[in-house]
Design an enzyme around this catalytic site. Structure first.
Site, PDB file in Angstrom:
ATOM      1  N   SER A  14      27.741 -15.217  16.931  1.00  0.00           N
ATOM      2  CA  SER A  14      27.123 -14.989  15.623  1.00  0.00           C
ATOM      3  C   SER A  14      26.040 -13.923  15.726  1.00  0.00           C
ATOM      4  O   SER A  14      25.651 -13.513  16.824  1.00  0.00           O
ATOM      5  CB  SER A  14      26.505 -16.296  15.074  1.00  0.00           C
ATOM      6  OG  SER A  14      25.443 -16.738  15.918  1.00  0.00           O
ATOM      7  N   TYR A 142       7.996 -19.293  20.868  1.00  0.00           N
ATOM      8  CA  TYR A 142       8.907 -18.147  20.795  1.00  0.00           C
ATOM      9  C   TYR A 142       8.247 -16.876  21.326  1.00  0.00           C
ATOM     10  O   TYR A 142       8.807 -16.190  22.185  1.00  0.00           O
ATOM     11  CB  TYR A 142       9.350 -17.967  19.345  1.00  0.00           C
ATOM     12  CG  TYR A 142      10.406 -16.908  19.119  1.00  0.00           C
ATOM     13  CD1 TYR A 142      11.727 -17.152  19.474  1.00  0.00           C
ATOM     14  CD2 TYR A 142      10.087 -15.689  18.534  1.00  0.00           C
ATOM     15  CE1 TYR A 142      12.713 -16.194  19.255  1.00  0.00           C
ATOM     16  CE2 TYR A 142      11.064 -14.732  18.307  1.00  0.00           C
ATOM     17  CZ  TYR A 142      12.366 -14.981  18.671  1.00  0.00           C
ATOM     18  OH  TYR A 142      13.334 -14.041  18.454  1.00  0.00           O
TER      19      TYR A 142
END
Length: 242
Positions: A14, A142
């Site tokens: 994806s 992150y």
């Protein structure tokens, strides 16, 4: 005629990984995709594997299986998850999860492919990082692990340069993918405001990033290693605003 390479793409099912896989296949290159899901499309040049790369043992096993079955000479470490939270709600467990996905998994996959790359004296390793490595609200785990990617890539670049293996990083800014829309509602005013805050006046596409990755993968890019290329519309210079 140029040599046909085999590129392992994490998260090739994806987003940016899928866009890159399709571009490489169109050029007659072989692709191996590994991620939580297999791509919803097939091609004779694509081999697909399913694995949860946040698990160390599962990643080690799939890395050995892939490199037993395929002569991997290019790797794109693209798989990533954000897990956003402001500091009061941030969890140390998220740092451990993303450290394995963004750093540990690439290490295991690269280690498995390294002997073949060294024997052929050719290898291309590209990390997909993020502009958020420079800091972004809600991105404690992150940003920290993506910043770690930069240090890891530069270290590997120094260690592997003499063997014909380059290691580089593409750091995208806001890119229209499912990851993006998982946080910013698709077509929302917030998305439009973010686009207006990008110096070039738009949000990025998967193809923008895939194009940059292809530069680093190219055999002619052998004098470029240890570099971080921000594909971000200028947001690495000014940020994204409120």
């Amino acid at each position: 005629m140029s040599e046909i390479h085999t590129t392992l793409i994490t998260g090739g099912n994806s987003g940016i990984g899928e866009a890159l896989a399709k571009r490489l296949v169109e050029k007659g290159e072989r692709v191996v995709s590994v991620g939580l899901e297999k791509p919803d499309w097939t091609h004779d040049l694509v081999a697909s594997y399913r694995a949860d790369l946040t698990g160390i043992d599962e990643t080690r096993a799939i890395a050995q299986e892939i490199c037993r079955d395929h002569a991997i000479d290019r790797i794109v470490h693209n798989a990533g998850v954000i897990l956003p939270n402001l500091l009061p709600d941030a969890k140390p467990e998220d740092i451990l999860t993303l450290a394995q996905l963004h750093l540990g998994a690439p290490m295991l996959l690269t280690q498995a492919a390294l002997a073949g790359m060294k024997s052929r004296r050719f290898g291309r390793i590209v990390f997909v990082s993020s502009r958020a490595a420079m800091g972004a609200a809600t991105r404690s785990a992150y940003s920290a692990t993506k910043a770690g990617v930069h240090g890891l890539a530069r270290t590997w670049a120094l260690e592997l340069a003499s063997g014909g293996i380059t290691v580089n990083v593409v750091a995208p800014g806001p890119i229209l993918t499912d990851n993006f829309w998982g946080i910013i509602p698709k077509g929302s005013e917030r998305q439009e405001q973010m686009a207006r805050n990008v110096p070039v006046g738009r949000l990025g596409s998967r193809e923008d990033v895939a194009h940059a990755i292809e530069f680093f993968l190219d055999a002619r890019s052998d004098f470029v290693t240890g570099q971080v290329l921000y594909v971000c519309g200028g947001t690495s210079l000014v940020g994204l605003g409120p």
